[in-house]
Design a protein around this motif. Structure first.
Motif, PDB file in Angstrom:
ATOM      1  N   LEU A  88       0.914  -1.078   0.167  1.00 42.24           N
ATOM      2  CA  LEU A  88      -0.181   0.072  -0.071  1.00 42.24           C
ATOM      3  C   LEU A  88       0.607   1.254  -0.121  1.00 42.24           C
ATOM      4  O   LEU A  88       0.354   2.316  -0.368  1.00 42.24           O
ATOM      5  N   SER A  89       1.993   1.138   0.516  1.00 39.73           N
ATOM      6  CA  SER A  89       2.817   2.344   0.498  1.00 39.73           C
ATOM      7  C   SER A  89       3.341   2.844  -0.732  1.00 39.73           C
ATOM      8  O   SER A  89       4.076   3.978  -1.050  1.00 39.73           O
ATOM      9  N   ARG A  90       3.117   1.924  -2.038  1.00 41.49           N
ATOM     10  CA  ARG A  90       3.422   2.324  -3.150  1.00 41.49           C
ATOM     11  C   ARG A  90       2.448   3.532  -3.611  1.00 41.49           C
ATOM     12  O   ARG A  90       2.921   4.487  -4.509  1.00 41.49           O
ATOM     13  N   PHE A  91       1.335   3.685  -3.013  1.00 42.59           N
ATOM     14  CA  PHE A  91       0.198   4.504  -3.386  1.00 42.59           C
ATOM     15  C   PHE A  91      -0.128   5.634  -2.419  1.00 42.59           C
ATOM     16  O   PHE A  91      -0.891   6.534  -2.771  1.00 42.59           O
ATOM     17  N   THR A  92       0.572   5.719  -1.218  1.00 40.97           N
ATOM     18  CA  THR A  92       0.141   6.531  -0.347  1.00 40.97           C
ATOM     19  C   THR A  92       1.347   6.678   0.740  1.00 40.97           C
ATOM     20  O   THR A  92       2.203   5.821   0.988  1.00 40.97           O
ATOM     21  N   GLU A  93       1.379   8.062   1.198  1.00 41.33           N
ATOM     22  CA  GLU A  93       2.351   8.223   2.552  1.00 41.33           C
ATOM     23  C   GLU A  93       1.552   7.978   3.784  1.00 41.33           C
ATOM     24  O   GLU A  93       0.123   7.920   3.586  1.00 41.33           O
ATOM     25  N   TRP A  94       2.008   7.864   4.812  1.00 39.74           N
ATOM     26  CA  TRP A  94       1.409   7.658   6.041  1.00 39.74           C
ATOM     27  C   TRP A  94       1.316   8.512   7.249  1.00 39.74           C
ATOM     28  O   TRP A  94       2.198   9.186   7.464  1.00 39.74           O
ATOM     29  N   ARG A  95       0.236   8.720   8.032  1.00 35.99           N
ATOM     30  CA  ARG A  95       0.070   9.378   9.166  1.00 35.99           C
ATOM     31  C   ARG A  95       0.143   8.454  10.466  1.00 35.99           C
ATOM     32  O   ARG A  95      -0.978   7.698  10.450  1.00 35.99           O
ATOM     33  N   PRO A  96       1.100   8.515  11.180  1.00 33.74           N
ATOM     34  CA  PRO A  96       0.856   7.663  12.509  1.00 33.74           C
ATOM     35  C   PRO A  96      -0.443   7.957  13.421  1.00 33.74           C
ATOM     36  O   PRO A  96      -0.642   9.249  13.629  1.00 33.74           O
ATOM     37  N   TYR A  97      -1.105   6.994  13.863  1.00 31.64           N
ATOM     38  CA  TYR A  97      -2.370   7.096  14.257  1.00 31.64           C
ATOM     39  C   TYR A  97      -2.758   5.992  15.004  1.00 31.64           C
ATOM     40  O   TYR A  97      -2.688   4.732  14.580  1.00 31.64           O
ATOM     41  N   ASN A 118      -3.607  -4.224  32.411  1.00 33.89           N
ATOM     42  CA  ASN A 118      -2.730  -3.028  32.398  1.00 33.89           C
ATOM     43  C   ASN A 118      -3.514  -1.808  31.955  1.00 33.89           C
ATOM     44  O   ASN A 118      -4.491  -1.717  31.636  1.00 33.89           O
ATOM     45  N   SER A 119      -2.630  -0.859  31.754  1.00 32.66           N
ATOM     46  CA  SER A 119      -3.080   0.478  31.354  1.00 32.66           C
ATOM     47  C   SER A 119      -3.219   0.982  29.609  1.00 32.66           C
ATOM     48  O   SER A 119      -3.503   2.002  29.376  1.00 32.66           O
ATOM     49  N   ASP A 120      -2.794  -0.075  28.887  1.00 29.09           N
ATOM     50  CA  ASP A 120      -2.761   0.043  27.507  1.00 29.09           C
ATOM     51  C   ASP A 120      -4.259   0.432  26.969  1.00 29.09           C
ATOM     52  O   ASP A 120      -5.209  -0.412  27.133  1.00 29.09           O
ATOM     53  N   ASP A 121      -4.648   1.807  26.403  1.00 27.82           N
ATOM     54  CA  ASP A 121      -5.894   2.233  25.995  1.00 27.82           C
ATOM     55  C   ASP A 121      -5.971   2.307  24.647  1.00 27.82           C
ATOM     56  O   ASP A 121      -7.008   2.530  24.090  1.00 27.82           O
ATOM     57  N   ARG A 122      -5.117   1.533  23.718  1.00 36.00           N
ATOM     58  CA  ARG A 122      -4.902   1.435  22.503  1.00 36.00           C
ATOM     59  C   ARG A 122      -6.177   0.293  22.090  1.00 36.00           C
ATOM     60  O   ARG A 122      -6.399  -0.784  22.827  1.00 36.00           O
ATOM     61  N   TYR A 123      -7.112   0.630  21.036  1.00 28.20           N
ATOM     62  CA  TYR A 123      -7.942  -0.154  20.493  1.00 28.20           C
ATOM     63  C   TYR A 123      -7.409  -1.570  19.713  1.00 28.20           C
ATOM     64  O   TYR A 123      -7.634  -2.568  20.273  1.00 28.20           O
ATOM     65  N   PHE A 124      -6.335  -1.272  19.157  1.00 25.52           N
ATOM     66  CA  PHE A 124      -5.469  -2.107  18.544  1.00 25.52           C
ATOM     67  C   PHE A 124      -3.990  -2.148  18.859  1.00 25.52           C
ATOM     68  O   PHE A 124      -3.465  -1.112  19.459  1.00 25.52           O
ATOM     69  N   THR A 125      -3.410  -3.367  18.943  1.00 26.52           N
ATOM     70  CA  THR A 125      -1.985  -3.488  19.564  1.00 26.52           C
ATOM     71  C   THR A 125      -1.177  -3.865  18.344  1.00 26.52           C
ATOM     72  O   THR A 125       0.013  -4.307  18.446  1.00 26.52           O
ATOM     73  N   ASP A 126      -1.580  -3.816  16.913  1.00 24.36           N
ATOM     74  CA  ASP A 126      -1.037  -4.427  15.791  1.00 24.36           C
ATOM     75  C   ASP A 126       0.282  -3.557  15.762  1.00 24.36           C
ATOM     76  O   ASP A 126       0.474  -2.490  16.242  1.00 24.36           O
ATOM     77  N   THR A 127       1.439  -4.040  15.105  1.00 22.65           N
ATOM     78  CA  THR A 127       2.546  -3.446  14.914  1.00 22.65           C
ATOM     79  C   THR A 127       2.434  -2.254  14.032  1.00 22.65           C
ATOM     80  O   THR A 127       3.306  -0.897  14.359  1.00 22.65           O
ATOM     81  N   PHE A 128       1.813  -2.181  13.064  1.00 22.21           N
ATOM     82  CA  PHE A 128       1.620  -1.007  12.458  1.00 22.21           C
ATOM     83  C   PHE A 128       0.142  -0.378  12.434  1.00 22.21           C
ATOM     84  O   PHE A 128      -0.722  -1.222  12.113  1.00 22.21           O
ATOM     85  N   GLN A 129       0.012   0.964  12.964  1.00 24.63           N
ATOM     86  CA  GLN A 129      -1.160   1.515  12.974  1.00 24.63           C
ATOM     87  C   GLN A 129      -1.007   3.010  12.354  1.00 24.63           C
ATOM     88  O   GLN A 129      -0.182   3.758  12.744  1.00 24.63           O
ATOM     89  N   MET A 130      -1.867   3.158  11.210  1.00 18.94           N
ATOM     90  CA  MET A 130      -1.520   4.695  10.880  1.00 18.94           C
ATOM     91  C   MET A 130      -2.891   4.713   9.862  1.00 18.94           C
ATOM     92  O   MET A 130      -3.505   3.930   9.674  1.00 18.94           O
ATOM     93  N   MET A 131      -3.005   6.092   9.174  1.00 26.05           N
ATOM     94  CA  MET A 131      -3.961   6.577   8.253  1.00 26.05           C
ATOM     95  C   MET A 131      -3.340   7.013   7.126  1.00 26.05           C
ATOM     96  O   MET A 131      -1.979   7.522   6.960  1.00 26.05           O
ATOM     97  N   PRO A 132      -3.831   6.614   5.779  1.00 26.27           N
ATOM     98  CA  PRO A 132      -3.237   7.169   4.700  1.00 26.27           C
ATOM     99  C   PRO A 132      -3.065   8.954   4.814  1.00 26.27           C
ATOM    100  O   PRO A 132      -4.269   9.609   5.067  1.00 26.27           O
ATOM    101  N   LEU A 133      -1.826   9.496   4.364  1.00 28.42           N
ATOM    102  CA  LEU A 133      -1.729  10.734   5.098  1.00 28.42           C
ATOM    103  C   LEU A 133      -2.781  11.720   4.125  1.00 28.42           C
ATOM    104  O   LEU A 133      -3.155  12.625   4.669  1.00 28.42           O
ATOM    105  N   HIS A 134      -3.140  11.283   2.835  1.00 30.28           N
ATOM    106  CA  HIS A 134      -4.088  12.299   2.055  1.00 30.28           C
ATOM    107  C   HIS A 134      -5.361  11.505   2.052  1.00 30.28           C
ATOM    108  O   HIS A 134      -6.350  12.157   1.143  1.00 30.28           O
ATOM    109  N   GLY A 135      -5.767  10.433   2.772  1.00 28.32           N
ATOM    110  CA  GLY A 135      -7.156   9.982   2.892  1.00 28.32           C
ATOM    111  C   GLY A 135      -6.874   8.517   1.847  1.00 28.32           C
ATOM    112  O   GLY A 135      -6.244   8.383   1.131  1.00 28.32           O
ATOM    113  N   TYR A 136      -7.933   7.857   1.852  1.00 29.96           N
ATOM    114  CA  TYR A 136      -8.201   6.706   1.353  1.00 29.96           C
ATOM    115  C   TYR A 136      -8.491   6.858  -0.038  1.00 29.96           C
ATOM    116  O   TYR A 136      -8.080   6.149  -1.141  1.00 29.96           O
ATOM    117  N   THR A 137      -9.251   7.928  -0.502  1.00 31.51           N
ATOM    118  CA  THR A 137      -9.866   8.019  -1.973  1.00 31.51           C
ATOM    119  C   THR A 137      -8.463   8.300  -2.809  1.00 31.51           C
ATOM    120  O   THR A 137      -8.353   7.587  -3.785  1.00 31.51           O
TER     121      THR A 137
END
Length: 399
Positions: free
Chosen positions: A89-98, A195-214
């Motif tokens: 997917l990184s071929r088609f987008t930059e990412w925003r950590p989230y 524990n106090s981990d309040d993240r919904y997901f614990t995956d190694t990679f968590q991010m959003m397409p920088l300019h959006g999915y479309t």
């Protein structure tokens, strides 16, 4: 993005040089990823169609009237443990950590969900450490001898009180069924932490397409060899359109005219609104487990996108029985009906079913990408094998 008219598509499909190798129905993750791979990796001619007026499927995002980037079909948060999915997917987008965080409205309090140490301490007015929290949950748990349903999973792990507080009402609204009527897989997806981990997901990679999915989909599909036909229903497609192979990412029962009966899906209704404040809630998503509240959650998109704007846009989500199919309903009888449809599908090798609707299974976005890449790999290997066989049977020069 290479959009065409139906007439152009028909003309190209009947041209020997430009004819379509594949017709792909559905321009969401499954169909778009496969279209890109077939066109770029194998040089195939692909016609990608969708009944909606846009690509991206349910991940479609756009600027609303206020200029806020929103997800039309509810929040889509990308997370995965698979490096190969990220690399593709990184071929088609930059990412925003989230990192996604969710709160549940319980009485006057908003508490982290999945349940964690903070949730328990706030709910019960305690000051437990992780060891004490683990013992506390063990004391609340009500062992279930045979775990078959979603209710069994939760009650067995954390007891009926917490089940009633966080799970039962939300699940009944979301699925239109009591958790005791749903497969155990539904609530097995939601962990409980001490524990106090309040993240919904614990995956190694968590991010959003920088300019959006479309924007990501448009770049993915802007390839030689791909034609796109939107606002086109496969069931009403002109029979003059020619193609060698069909990949169907719509509901498998719909393809077969529901001849064995309808596969049940849960749908959603979205109420989008903009408010005159910079921030509406503390996190992107707040869940409402109380059955007296008609919606299941409120999403505020600026948390997801990082966009700065003096106003903010929200979506109220209302699960419903009728409408576009979103979630296959996980019950044994539904799985049995799907397998009967799959038996029909196995009899037509020129058609392949793909994606959440085509295989009647709830997949996360990364899993759909993985499924499409796996199908491409299978098709690529089949083509290589066919090429080798043709080479081996060729008549030698001078014979």
């Amino acid at each position: 993005m290479p959009q065409v008219t139906l007439n152009t598509a028909i003309e190209r499909s009947q041209d020997r040089a430009e004819g379509y190798d594949y017709l792909i129905v559905g321009a969401g993750f499954a169909g778009s990823v496969l279209a890109e791979r077939l066109a770029t990796g194998l040089g195939k001619r692909v016609l990608l169609i969708d009944r909606r007026e846009h690509v991206g499927g349910n991940a479609f995002d756009h600027l609303d009237e206020a200029g806020v980037l929103v997800h039309r079909y509810g929040p889509h948060i990308f997370h995965t443990n698979a490096q190969r999915i990220v690399d593709y997917l990184s071929r088609f987008t930059e990412w925003r950590p989230y990192e996604h965080r969710v709160l549940a409205q319980v009485g006057e309090q908003q508490l982290p969900i999945p349940i964690n140490l903070t949730t328990l301490n706030k709910l019960y007015g305690r000051d437990m450490d992780p060891t004490q929290a683990e013992a506390f949950l063990k004391s609340k748990a009500e062992p279930v001898e045979s775990i078959r349903t979603s209710e069994d999973v939760v009650v067995n792990q954390i007891g009926r009180e917490l089940y009633e507080t966080f799970f039962r009402g939300y699940t009944r609204k979301q699925w239109g069924l009591d958790p005791s009527q749903l497969d155990k897989s539904v609530t097995s997806r939601v962990p409980t932490r001490t524990n106090s981990d309040d993240r919904y997901f614990t995956d190694t990679f968590q991010m959003m397409p920088l300019h959006g999915y479309t924007a990501m989909f448009e770049k993915m599909l802007d390839q030689p060899g791909i034609d796109i036909l939107l606002q086109t229903d496969f069931a009403k497609l002109d029979p003059q359109l020619r193609y060698a192979h069909l990949v169907y990412c719509g509901p498998i029962d719909e393809y077969f005219g529901h001849r064995l009966g309808r596969l049940p899906y849960r749908s959603l209704r979205f109420e989008h609104t903009t408010v005159d404040k910079e921030q509406f809630q503390e996190v992107a998503v707040v869940n409402y487990p109380n059955e007296a509240v008609p919606y299941t959650r409120i999403t505020e998109y600026k948390h997801l996108t990082g966009q700065r704007h003096p106003r903010t846009s929200l979506t109220y989500e209302y699960p419903c029985a009728d409408g576009d199919p979103y979630y296959p309903i996980p019950r044994a009888e539904n799985a049995e009906l799907y397998h009967r449809y799959k038996a029909l599908a196995d009899e037509i090798p020129e058609v392949t079913f793909l994606g959440r609707l085509g295989t009647y299974k709830y997949y996360n976005m990364d899993q759909v990408v993985g499924q499409a890449l796996a199908l491409y790999k299978h098709l690529e290997q089949a083509e290589q094998t066919q090429g080798e066989e043709q080479s081996n049977t060729a008549v030698p020069d001078g014979a």
